[in-house]
Scaffold this motif. Structure first.
Motif, short mmCIF file in Angstrom:
data_model
loop_
_atom_site.label_atom_id
_atom_site.label_comp_id
_atom_site.label_asym_id
_atom_site.label_seq_id
_atom_site.Cartn_x
_atom_site.Cartn_y
_atom_site.Cartn_z
N GLY A 25 0.82 -1.20 0.00
CA GLY A 25 0.00 0.00 0.00
C GLY A 25 0.85 1.25 0.00
N ARG A 26 0.20 2.34 0.27
CA ARG A 26 0.89 3.63 0.36
C ARG A 26 1.70 3.68 1.65
NH1 ARG A 26 -1.82 8.31 -2.57
NH2 ARG A 26 -3.08 7.23 -4.11
N ARG B 232 5.84 -0.68 0.30
CA ARG B 232 5.45 0.30 -0.72
C ARG B 232 5.17 -0.45 -2.02
NH1 ARG B 232 6.22 5.42 -1.08
NH2 ARG B 232 7.79 5.50 0.54
N ARG B 233 4.08 -0.09 -2.67
CA ARG B 233 3.78 -0.64 -3.99
C ARG B 233 4.74 -0.10 -5.03
NH1 ARG B 233 -1.19 -3.04 -4.36
NH2 ARG B 233 -2.75 -2.39 -2.85
#
Length: 153
Positions: A23-24, A43-44
């Motif tokens: 995700g963020r 982190r993506r």
């Protein structure tokens, strides 16, 4: 592309009961381990080598049961220990030795060939102690106290 190393990391996470989510993240973070939730958040969109290195680092925190702290010396110790844990799982000594000779010890070039981040190579280099014609892996005090000893030319 998932490599055998990636699969070992995922198997380890599963074995210790740590979930991995994407995700963020805050701008200054690529990953975080939450000990209470037994969860790693990543982190993506990271490159494969960045993802591998960050995941291994966060699994290092999980392996040691690290809890977030704002106390500087403890935080620094946790970060160093997690990076060393990751380096020992991502870098093979024989591969490192070959690439060190090829790239004259340049950590960035070695990292690209090993498909890990430069910080992982630097942590691995910090685990090596050279004495005369030998390299000692994870040396400790006392005679014969090391994980592995290798002759070098």
């Amino acid at each position: 592309m998932t490599t055998p190393v990636d699969l070992r990391l995922l198997d380890f996470a599963d074995a210790i009961g740590v979930a991995i989510e994407y995700g963020r993240m805050p701008a200054d973070r690529d990953g975080i381990y939450d000990h209470d939730a037994r969860r790693i958040r990543l982190r993506r969109g990271m490159s494969a080598r960045h993802h591998r290195s960050v995941l291994a680092h966060e699994l290092g925190h999980a392996a040691f049961g690290d809890c977030h702290t704002r106390f500087g010396p403890v935080h620094a110790k946790q970060e160093r220990r997690a990076e060393e844990w990751a380096a020992l799982r991502l870098i093979d000594l024989d591969d490192y030795r070959h690439l060190e000779a090829v790239h004259a010890g340049h950590p960035g070039a070695i990292a690209v060939d090993l498909d890990v981040m430069r910080s992982t190579v630097i942590a691995f280099q910090g685990l090596l102690e050279r004495l005369g014609d030998s390299v000692y892996m994870r040396p400790r005090m006392g005679a014969g106290m090391w994980e592995r000893r290798e002759g070098v030319s």
